[in-house]
Motif scaffolding. Structure first.
Motif, PDB file in Angstrom:
ATOM      1  N   HIS A 102       4.564   5.276  35.935  1.00 34.84           N
ATOM      2  CA  HIS A 102       4.761   6.458  36.393  1.00 34.84           C
ATOM      3  C   HIS A 102       5.761   7.205  35.758  1.00 34.84           C
ATOM      4  N   GLY A 103       5.100   8.143  34.541  1.00 30.23           N
ATOM      5  CA  GLY A 103       5.975   8.581  33.604  1.00 30.23           C
ATOM      6  C   GLY A 103       6.440   9.983  34.266  1.00 30.23           C
ATOM      7  N   GLN A 104       6.508  10.354  35.467  1.00 30.12           N
ATOM      8  CA  GLN A 104       7.066  11.425  36.040  1.00 30.12           C
ATOM      9  C   GLN A 104       7.281  11.174  37.706  1.00 30.12           C
ATOM     10  N   ARG A 105       8.206  11.539  37.967  1.00 32.06           N
ATOM     11  CA  ARG A 105       8.593  11.319  39.570  1.00 32.06           C
ATOM     12  C   ARG A 105       9.215  12.739  40.077  1.00 32.06           C
TER      13      ARG A 105
ATOM     14  N   ALA B  40      10.592  13.798  33.955  1.00 33.82           N
ATOM     15  CA  ALA B  40      10.118  12.742  33.269  1.00 33.82           C
ATOM     16  C   ALA B  40      10.879  11.682  33.506  1.00 33.82           C
ATOM     17  N   ILE B  41      10.384  10.231  33.209  1.00 37.33           N
ATOM     18  CA  ILE B  41      10.773   9.091  33.437  1.00 37.33           C
ATOM     19  C   ILE B  41      10.810   8.185  32.298  1.00 37.33           C
ATOM     20  N   ALA B  42      11.773   7.549  31.770  1.00 41.23           N
ATOM     21  CA  ALA B  42      11.548   6.805  30.507  1.00 41.23           C
ATOM     22  C   ALA B  42      11.730   5.341  30.913  1.00 41.23           C
ATOM     23  N   VAL B  43      12.362   4.981  31.857  1.00 37.14           N
ATOM     24  CA  VAL B  43      12.707   3.412  31.924  1.00 37.14           C
ATOM     25  C   VAL B  43      11.459   2.724  32.541  1.00 37.14           C
TER      26      VAL B  43
ATOM     27  N   ALA C 130      21.814   2.368  33.456  1.00 39.29           N
ATOM     28  CA  ALA C 130      21.221   1.205  33.375  1.00 39.29           C
ATOM     29  C   ALA C 130      20.176   0.908  34.411  1.00 39.29           C
ATOM     30  N   GLY C 131      19.286   1.984  34.284  1.00 43.58           N
ATOM     31  CA  GLY C 131      18.074   1.802  35.186  1.00 43.58           C
ATOM     32  C   GLY C 131      16.765   1.108  34.600  1.00 43.58           C
TER      33      GLY C 131
END
Lengths: 377, 377, 377, 377
Positions: free
Chosen positions: A214-217, A228-231, A181-182
Motif C-alpha cells: 500500500h504505497g499511500q495511506r 506516500a509510504i516507502a517502508v 526505523a519503520g
C-alpha cells in the motif's frame, strides 16, 4: 543489600509494561539487589506525576536529562519513540548509567553502532527489549538445541506477521517512516531475527525481497489526504547461518488473521521444534523415534515459569516475559551474568536487517560482513 | 455410451492407486463415457497377471509397447519410474493415445518440452498426476481466490516437507540421482510449485538456496559402503508472481516429524487461507471482519466431496483425490473441459524447479523466462 | 481359490459404500477367497440395473428374497432402512447365508435378540457396520490399551455429536421415529457405545438423561404442518464398566459446528489417549513421563493403513474404513478370525442403549443385566 | 480519593498471587479508590516481614486477628488453608470488614452457610476467588450467551482435569481429607460448577458418580507407610439446569496429560462455544451459517484485556486474571457493582458439590433444593 535505583523514561504502553515488570520482579524473585523505583520521566510532567503515583515511583520528572543526572538512578530505562533512543542512551552512558532500552536500538545502524561503542568504552551494562526471548519456552528451546537434542541444526524458518496495517485505510504513523526505523521488518521482523541469532547462531549471508503493498495511506485516520509510504509492508528473506543451517524469514503487518504470529521452526538431524507466540506457553517438539509432535505446556520445571506459578498450565502472559527480562537485567547489574540482549546483540540484529534491505534493494546475496555499519562510515 | 479403454503401465503403489481410481470413478461418478479397464502392463508378466485379476483389468501384458499399440486402448496411464515416462509417453503420443502420466513429467526439462510439443502436435489429451490439487478443499481455495474473497493476493508461503530421508542411514535410491529427477525439490517441492501456479498464478522470478546435508548415504540399507549424493535435501526459495504477489517455497525430506506436510498459506488484501495436506479435509480461512480463523471441514456442498459421501465430516483420503483426478481426465476425454494439469502445466512446474536450481547454483535472481528449456537447447 | 458370492441389498449411500468396499477390498488385500459381486437388489429394479453396472455386480434384482435364495450368494449385505433389517436378516439366516448388516441391527431389542439367536442357531457368520472401529488408529488404541500401555483404565469419555438436525426447520424423517430406531442416541450414540465396549470393555450400569429439544418438526422441508417428535435430540449418560472404569457418554444431533464428532478419551493409571473422528488419521497419546500429548499420524506401521498407502500422512477416508470392515468379514468367512462386531456385539450395544433409555425414563441407575431384551420378553 | 486498606493473610502461592494482583490493579486500572497495602499476616512472623517488604505491604503481622482488628484495614484477604477460612472470615465479618476469600469458601456447607448469613447480616461485601471467571474470554462468552448469540442454551459440558495426583506415589496431603474440603470435585470441579452457574445459570438437579481410584497413598513422599484416602479422585455428573439445558460435569486429578484442563462447551439452538483454560486466550465459536469454528484470540476490544495490553495476541496469564478479580472487588467496594462471586455464589457452588456427592453416595438424582445445607441443619 545494595540498592539499585531505577529511572524510567516514557509513560506509554511500554513505559507501563516496564513499571509493572519492575514492581513484579521485586515481588516475584529473590533479587540480589534492592530495587528502588526512583523517578519516572515524561515530557508531560502532569502525566508523569499521575503515573509515578500509580506505578510506585518515588518521584516524577518532566525533564529526562534530569532523570539521567539523578545520582540515585543506576539504570535508565528508555521507552520513548525510536528517534529518542539515541540521545537518551548516549546521555545515560555519558553519565555512567546502565541502559535498558526498548527495541529497535536506534533509527539507523550508524547510531546503533555509536551507542554500542560508547557503552563498551564506558563499561556500562546495557539491555534491549527483545522480550519474547525471555519466554521460558524459548529458554527451553535454546537449551535443547545447545544440548544437541535436535542433533546438528539444519534449518530455521521464522516469521513475524500481524495484521494491524492490513487495512489500506490504516493511517500513516511514525512506523511508516524510514527515518524512524519503520516498516514491517524493523517493527516485527527484528524480533524474529533476534530469535534466529539467539537460538541458532550468527547469520552469514542473506538474500531478500521487500515490498510496499500500500504505497499511500491517509495522513490521519479517515482523512482523504494520502501520504506516500516507502517502508516495507512485507519482507521475505533467505538466510545462511555460520553453522551451516539454512532457512527463511518473513515478516508482514498485512497478513490478515494474525495478531502476534512470531513463529519459529527449527529442525536438526535428530528432531524439530516449533513455537508460535500466539500460544506462548506451548512448544511443539519432535525427536527421532517419537510417533508425532509433543505439545509441551509451560510448567514449573522451568525456573522462569516457577517464579510466577507452582503449577503447570496456569500460563504466563506477555507482561510476565517483561518481568523476566527485568530480572535478567538486575542479575547482570549484580554481576550474576544473565543472557539478555545487550547493545552488541541489538546492533547485530539491526545489521542483519540492514543486510536484508540491501539484498532486497540490490537484488543479490549480501554477506553480513559487508555491512560494517560503523558510525561515520 | 461411448467406451473409453484404459491401458495402465506399472503395478507399484502408483499403479494400484490408478487402478483403484479407475474402478472407483466408475462407481462414484455418472461418467459420460463407459470405462473399460483393457490391459495392465508390467515388465514382470506374472505380476501383471495377478494384479490384472485383482484390479479388474481384462488382460495383462509384459510388453508396454504392445499395450500402447492395442487398438482398444484410448488412454495410456504411466506409473513407472521417472526415466521411463519419456519413452512411454512419446510412444503413446505417436500412437495417437491420450497420456495420463505420473509426476514428474520427465527427468529433465528438455525431455519434458519434447513431450509437450509432441502432445500438442498430435492433439492428444494429457494429464499429469499432481494429485493434491484435486482435493475439493483446494478447489474451494482456488474458487475463493478467483472470486476475490481474499482481495488482491499479496503473499504465498508454501512448503512440502517430510522426514523419510532424515536418517542419514536411509540408503541411496533412484530418488538420490539427478538423472532420475531426484532430490527434495523435484520429489516434493514440485507439488507445491504446481499448487502455487494453480492457486496464485505464474511465477516470474526466483532466488533460491539448495543444500545437500547428507553428502553420502549407504548404497543399500545397512551397508557400510557409501554413495556420494548430489541432489538437494532441502531447498528454500523466494518467489515473485506475475500478479505482484511475493512469497517463499521450501521443501525438505529431512524435516523430522512431518509425514506429508504440503502446506500453503495465501494472503490477500482482504483475507488469508491456510491448508496442510496432513489435515487434508480442512481449510483455515480468515476474512476481514472475522474474529479469528475459521476451520472449515470438507462437506457435500463441494461436488468433489459429495461424490464420495453425503455427509460432512466423513472425510476423504488420498486415494479419493486420485479418483477425482481420474474423473477430470475422463471429462476431458469426453470434451467436457476439466482443469487438471496437462503436459504444458507440468512443463511449467519443471521449468520453475529448473529456475530455482539455477538461481541456487548461480546465487542470483533468475527470471523464469530465462529458462526456455527447449528440447535441443 | 474358493469363491465368495456377495449379494447386496440397497443402493443408497450405504449401498454404494458397500459396493465400493467390496471392489476395493479385492484390489487392495491379498484375500483368501475370491470375491464375486453376484447380485445387487433394489425395490426399484431399474435403479438396481443401473447401479449393478456401475458397481460391477453381475446381475440386478428387484426382489430381495430372490437375492437371498440365489445359490451363488454366500453373504447377504443389508443396507436398507432400519425396519427391513429384521425380515431380511432372518430370511438370509434361514437360508444359511452369512449376513453383513448395517447398524442398528434392528428397530428394537427383541428383534435384535431374535436375530442373534437365529444366527447362533444357524451357525452363520454375521457382521454389523460399526465402521469407525475399523480405523487403524482405533485398532492401535485398542492394542495400546490391551498391552497395558495406559496402565489400568480408569475413565472413558465418549461423545458423538453432529448438527444435521440443529435447525428446528430440519424436517421429520424416519430417523425421528421410535419405531425406526430413531433419535440421536440410536443414530449416533450407538457408535460411541460400541466404541466404549470395543476399547474399554463391558458396561455394567448406567444413569442417563435424554431430551427432545425440538418437540415438533415440519412434516416435510418447508411445510408449515408440524409433526410431533418423541425421539431424543440429545442424551447424556454416566457409565460404570466391569473393569472399574467410570465415565460419560453424550450424543446429540443438535450440536452446532460438529459434523462427525465421534470422540473418545480414555485414561488409565499410566496414560491417556484421545481420538476424534473429525481427524480420523490422528491419535493423541500421553504416557507417564512425556512432556505433553503426542499427536500421532496414521502410517504404514499399521497394517490396515499400509494396505492403502506405503507412506505416512497420505491419510485414509471414511470409505476406506468400510473397505477394512469388508476385509474383516471376508477373513471371518475364510475362517481366519477377525474382530469386527457380530450380531451378539450389536445386540449388546442396543441393550446398552435400551438401558440408557430406561435409566433416563425412570430417572435411576440401571444395571445392564436388568435388560434381558429377549425376544418375547 | 478515598483510601481502601488491604490486609492480606497468608504468604503461600495464593498469598503472593493476591499481593501481585493488588499491586498490579493499582498500576493498571484507573481505580475509584486509593489502594493501601496496609498489613500482611503470616503465622511465621519473620516470613511475613520478608514478604511484606518484597510485596509492598507497609507492615507485617504474626497474628491474623490483629490484622482484622487493624482500623486501617477495610478488606481482609484470606489465602490460608481451607479450614481457616471460616474462623478468619467470621472474625472479619464481625469486625465489619469486607472479605476476599480463596475458594472453597469453607470445609463444609454448614460453615459456608453460616459465613454467608453472617455477611448478609453485617452488610459487608464479600468475594471468593473463582478466578477463572474473570478471564475476558469468559466474560465475552457470558455476554454472547446473554445476548442470545447462541440462541436458547441447550447443553453444557464442563470438565476440570489435571494429573498432579495421577501417580499413586503422590503422597497424602490435606487435599486428601474430607474435613479439609479435599478431593478432585472440591479442588477442581468446584471451578467448573461455578463456571456453569456463571455462564448458563442455576442447576436444579444432578446425578453423579464419584470414585476413589487410589485408596491409599504414602503419608509423605517416598514413605512406605500408607494412608487410607476417602476423597474422590474423579467425579462425573449429569446436570439439569433451570433453563432447560442439560449436560455433564467431570473432574479428575488423575487424568494424565492435563495440567489445567478447565474446559466448557456450551451449545444453544443457534451456536456453540468452547473454551479450555490450557489456552486461556482463545475462544472457539460457531454460529449458524458459519463454515466452521472460529478461533478467537483475546484482544483489546475486551476491556479486561485492554487494561494489560493495547495489542491483540499479546496474551494474558493466570496472574492477570487475579488482577481482574481484584479490580472487581475494588469496584464493588466503591459501590460500582461488578460481577464477581460473592459468598452467596460460593455457597451455591458448594451446595451443588454437596448435591453431587449425595447423588453419588445414594445413587439417585438429587434436586438441589433438597440440599439446604443450613448451619445447624
Amino acid at each position: 543489600m545494595r540498592e539499585l535505583g531505577i529511572g524510567l523514561i516514557g509513560t506509554g504502553f511500554m513505559g507501563r509494561a516496564h513499571a509493572l515488570a519492575f514492581n513484579n520482579a521485586r515481588a516475584v524473585f529473590d533479587l540480589p539487589l534492592q530495587l528502588k523505583l526512583v523517578v519516572l520521566a515524561d515530557a508531560d510532567g502532569e502525566r508523569a506525576e499521575r503515573c509515578a503515583k500509580a506505578w510506585g515511583f518515588a518521584q516524577a520528572q518532566g525533564d529526562w536529562q534530569a532523570l539521567i543526572n539523578d545520582p540515585r538512578v543506576d539504570v535508565v530505562a528508555i521507552t520513548t519513540p525510536n528517534h529518542l533512543h539515541y540521545p537518551m542512551a548516549m546521555a545515560a552512558i555519558a553519565a555512567g548509567k546502565a541502559v535498558y532500552c526498548e527495541k529497535p536500538l536506534a533509527v539507523n545502524l550508524e547510531q546503533a553502532d555509536a551507542m554500542r561503542q560508547a557503552a563498551r568504552a564506558a563499561g556500562v551494562i546495557t539491555r534491549v527489549g527483545y522480550t519474547y526471548q525471555h519466554n521460558p519456552m524459548i529458554g527451553l528451546a535454546r537449551q535443547m538445541i545447545a544440548n544437541g537434542e535436535l542433533g546438528r541444526i539444519i534449518s530455521f524458518q521464522g516469521e513475524f506477521s500481524e495484521d494491524f496495517m492490513a487495512d489500506p485505510a490504516s493511517p500513516w504513523s511514525w512506523r511508516c517512516e524510514v527515518e524512524h526505523a519503520g516498516g514491517a521488518l524493523a517493527d516485527l521482523g527484528s524480533h524474529v531475527l533476534s530469535m534466529a541469532r539467539y537460538l541458532v547462531g550468527e547469520v552469514v549471508s542473506v538474500c531478500a525481497d521487500t515490498q510496499t503493498v500500500h504505497g499511500q495511506r491517509p495522513v490521519v485516520k479517515g482523512s482523504e489526504t494520502l501520504q506516500a509510504i516507502a517502508v516495507d509492508d512485507q519482507t521475505h528473506a533467505l538466510l545462511r547461518f555460520a553453522n551451516g543451517a539454512r532457512g527463511t524469514v518473513s515478516s508482514s503487518w498485512l497478513k490478515h488473521g494474525y495478531k502476534n504470529h512470531l513463529s519459529v521452526e527449527i529442525s536438526g538431524t535428530e528432531g524439530t521444534l516449533a513455537f508460535d507466540q500466539e500460544r506462548l506457553n506451548e512448544l511443539r517438539v519432535y525427536r527421532t523415534g517419537q510417533k508425532g509432535f509433543q505439545r509441551m505446556l509451560a510448567g514449573p520445571d522451568l525456573p522462569g515459569y516457577a517464579a510466577f506459578s507452582p503449577a503447570a498450565g496456569h500460563q504466563l502472559g506477555y507482561n510476565e516475559l517483561k518481568t523476566l527480562e527485568v530480572q535478567e537485567l538486575i542479575m547482570a547489574m549484580a554481576g550474576q551474568g544473565a543472557d539478555g540482549s545487550d547493545f552488541d546483540d541489538a546492533w547485530e540484529v539491526e545489521r542483519l536487517a540492514t543486510a536484508i534491505r540491501t539484498a532486497a534493494r540490490e537484488e543479490r546475496w549480501v554477506r553480513i560482513s559487508e555491512v560494517n555499519g560503523e558510525a561515520g562510515a
